[in-house]
Design a protein around this motif. Structure first.
Motif, PDB file in Angstrom:
ATOM      1  N   LEU A   1       1.797  -1.804   2.870  1.00 24.97           N
ATOM      2  CA  LEU A   1       2.645  -2.263   1.768  1.00 24.97           C
ATOM      3  C   LEU A   1       1.954  -2.027   0.422  1.00 24.97           C
ATOM      4  CD1 LEU A   1       5.303  -3.610   1.034  1.00 24.97           C
ATOM      5  CD2 LEU A   1       4.215  -5.828   1.401  1.00 24.97           C
ATOM      6  N   ALA A   2       0.662  -2.296   0.374  1.00 25.67           N
ATOM      7  CA  ALA A   2      -0.092  -2.061  -0.863  1.00 25.67           C
ATOM      8  C   ALA A   2      -0.080  -0.578  -1.229  1.00 25.67           C
ATOM      9  CB  ALA A   2      -1.520  -2.565  -0.696  1.00 25.67           C
ATOM     10  N   ALA A   3      -0.258   0.294  -0.255  1.00 24.36           N
ATOM     11  CA  ALA A   3      -0.247   1.733  -0.523  1.00 24.36           C
ATOM     12  C   ALA A   3       1.113   2.180  -1.056  1.00 24.36           C
ATOM     13  CB  ALA A   3      -0.593   2.501   0.750  1.00 24.36           C
ATOM     14  N   LEU A   4       2.185   1.652  -0.488  1.00 23.19           N
ATOM     15  CA  LEU A   4       3.528   2.002  -0.955  1.00 23.19           C
ATOM     16  C   LEU A   4       3.738   1.599  -2.411  1.00 23.19           C
ATOM     17  CD1 LEU A   4       5.783   0.938   2.051  1.00 23.19           C
ATOM     18  CD2 LEU A   4       5.610   3.232   1.095  1.00 23.19           C
ATOM     19  N   ARG A   5       3.189   0.447  -2.769  1.00 19.00           N
ATOM     20  CA  ARG A   5       3.403  -0.089  -4.111  1.00 19.00           C
ATOM     21  C   ARG A   5       2.332   0.359  -5.107  1.00 19.00           C
ATOM     22  NH1 ARG A   5       6.670  -4.801  -4.473  1.00 19.00           N
ATOM     23  NH2 ARG A   5       5.208  -5.726  -5.972  1.00 19.00           N
ATOM     24  N   GLY A   6       1.342   1.121  -4.635  1.00 15.98           N
ATOM     25  CA  GLY A   6       0.274   1.576  -5.505  1.00 15.98           C
ATOM     26  C   GLY A   6      -0.621   0.451  -5.968  1.00 15.98           C
ATOM     27  N   GLU A   7      -0.874  -0.524  -5.080  1.00 12.32           N
ATOM     28  CA  GLU A   7      -1.661  -1.697  -5.423  1.00 12.32           C
ATOM     29  C   GLU A   7      -2.894  -1.804  -4.534  1.00 12.32           C
ATOM     30  OE1 GLU A   7       0.855  -5.129  -5.181  1.00 12.32           O
ATOM     31  OE2 GLU A   7       2.422  -4.246  -6.438  1.00 12.32           O
ATOM     32  N   ASP A   8      -3.826  -2.629  -4.949  1.00 13.06           N
ATOM     33  CA  ASP A   8      -5.011  -2.906  -4.150  1.00 13.06           C
ATOM     34  C   ASP A   8      -4.634  -3.844  -3.003  1.00 13.06           C
ATOM     35  OD1 ASP A   8      -8.126  -3.041  -3.942  1.00 13.06           O
ATOM     36  OD2 ASP A   8      -7.443  -5.134  -3.885  1.00 13.06           O
ATOM     37  N   ALA A   9      -5.086  -3.530  -1.795  1.00 14.46           N
ATOM     38  CA  ALA A   9      -4.679  -4.303  -0.622  1.00 14.46           C
ATOM     39  C   ALA A   9      -5.178  -5.738  -0.678  1.00 14.46           C
ATOM     40  CB  ALA A   9      -5.176  -3.615   0.653  1.00 14.46           C
ATOM     41  N   GLU A  10      -6.393  -5.932  -1.152  1.00 11.24           N
ATOM     42  CA  GLU A  10      -6.935  -7.290  -1.246  1.00 11.24           C
ATOM     43  C   GLU A  10      -6.126  -8.130  -2.240  1.00 11.24           C
ATOM     44  OE1 GLU A  10      -9.414  -8.761   0.351  1.00 11.24           O
ATOM     45  OE2 GLU A  10     -10.358  -7.099   1.428  1.00 11.24           O
ATOM     46  N   GLU A  11      -5.772  -7.514  -3.357  1.00 11.85           N
ATOM     47  CA  GLU A  11      -4.990  -8.234  -4.366  1.00 11.85           C
ATOM     48  C   GLU A  11      -3.594  -8.550  -3.844  1.00 11.85           C
ATOM     49  OE1 GLU A  11      -5.042  -6.025  -7.967  1.00 11.85           O
ATOM     50  OE2 GLU A  11      -7.216  -6.270  -8.285  1.00 11.85           O
ATOM     51  N   LEU A  12      -2.976  -7.607  -3.129  1.00 10.92           N
ATOM     52  CA  LEU A  12      -1.654  -7.863  -2.564  1.00 10.92           C
ATOM     53  C   LEU A  12      -1.720  -8.971  -1.524  1.00 10.92           C
ATOM     54  CD1 LEU A  12       1.187  -5.526  -1.679  1.00 10.92           C
ATOM     55  CD2 LEU A  12       0.239  -6.899   0.192  1.00 10.92           C
TER      56      LEU A  12
END
Length: 262
Positions: free
Chosen positions: A237-248
């Motif tokens: 999900l983080a990769a799809l949204r272009g976000e850091d996984a830990e932050e998500l």
């Protein structure tokens, strides 16, 4: 990662042989809390006992799943809703659900009219008791959003579990103060509709779930799903949204704690 699994059917018999070991694996994977939604009256007592033994790591929702409706005697509907209200009012659950609408069930003995009637009764409990609602909506997004809009915004909001609606519907659902939860299919390469919806969800409305034992992520297709696989959902999900996984992961956990009162 610190993760909150907002939807896991831990009371199902598929977990009877290794439930304690499963929870140990979940905690080792960073899943600190698991919410278990009920599917029907026959499951309520066992689920409450399971949560009581969970040492603060488990909570539950109580409700009537639309797919259970064909197995229930219509003559018992009012009695079941009254008992559900009594259990919820006693503080035995943090949410109403799982409840909702299911189009295939409407074609197999659980009429849409009865589904809507039972859903509206449960929405009434959520409104009166100021509890969030856990919604199952399958192949009837348009009908479901019309029912919720007609009923009106709930004081404690709720969540569309395993969201399968369009990105365009996200704004409409959001106006009803609902969250959106994603699980295994968000990790599938060809789940383009889910990917588009996942990108459209506001950050403060995003949740994670396993839906175990169903809907395992791509790396575990064909296996029994479990909460320990939730980090894979978070990373996809983080990769799809272009976000850091830990932050998500941290944000979705905060969202879940706010919604369910933790």
């Amino acid at each position: 990662m610190e993760l909150f699994d907002t939807h896991c059917h831990l009371d199902r018999p598929e977990f009877d042989a290794d439930r304690d070991a499963l929870l140990t694996r979940a905690r080792a994977a960073g899943v600190g809390h698991v919410l278990v939604p009920a599917i029907g009256p026959a499951w309520w007592d066992g689920l409450l006992a399971l949560v009581e033994q969970g040492g603060g790591h488990l909570s539950c929702g109580l409700g009537i799943h639309p797919q259970e409706i064909p197995t229930l005697d219509p003559a018992d509907d009012d009695r079941s809703i009254r008992r559900l209200g009594d259990l919820l009012e006693a503080g035995h659950a943090v949410a109403v659900g799982e409840c909702g609408l299911d189009a295939p069930t409407a074609e197999n003995g659980g009429s849409m009219e009865r589904q809507v009637r039972l859903l509206e009764a449960q929405l009434g409990l959520a409104r009166d008791l100021e509890l969030p609602v856990i919604l199952h909506v399958f192949r009837c997004q348009g009908e479901a959003v019309r029912v919720l809009e007609r009923f009106g915004k709930l004081p404690a909001g709720g969540v569309l579990h395993s969201y399968s609606g369009s990105a365009e519907l996200v704004k409409r659902w959001s106006r009803l103060d609902l969250h959106f939860s994603f699980t295994g299919p968000v990790t599938f390469e060809r789940s383009r509709r889910i990917h588009e919806a996942a990108r459209a969800v506001p950050a403060d409305r995003l949740l994670l779930e396993s839906d175990a034992p169903d809907q395992p992520p791509a790396g575990h297709r064909g296996e029994r799903n479990e909460p320990a696989f939730l980090p894979e959902v978070a990373r996809a999900l983080a990769a799809l949204r272009g976000e850091d996984a830990e932050e998500l992961a941290a944000r979705t956990t905060l969202n879940a704690r706010r919604l369910f009162g933790y």
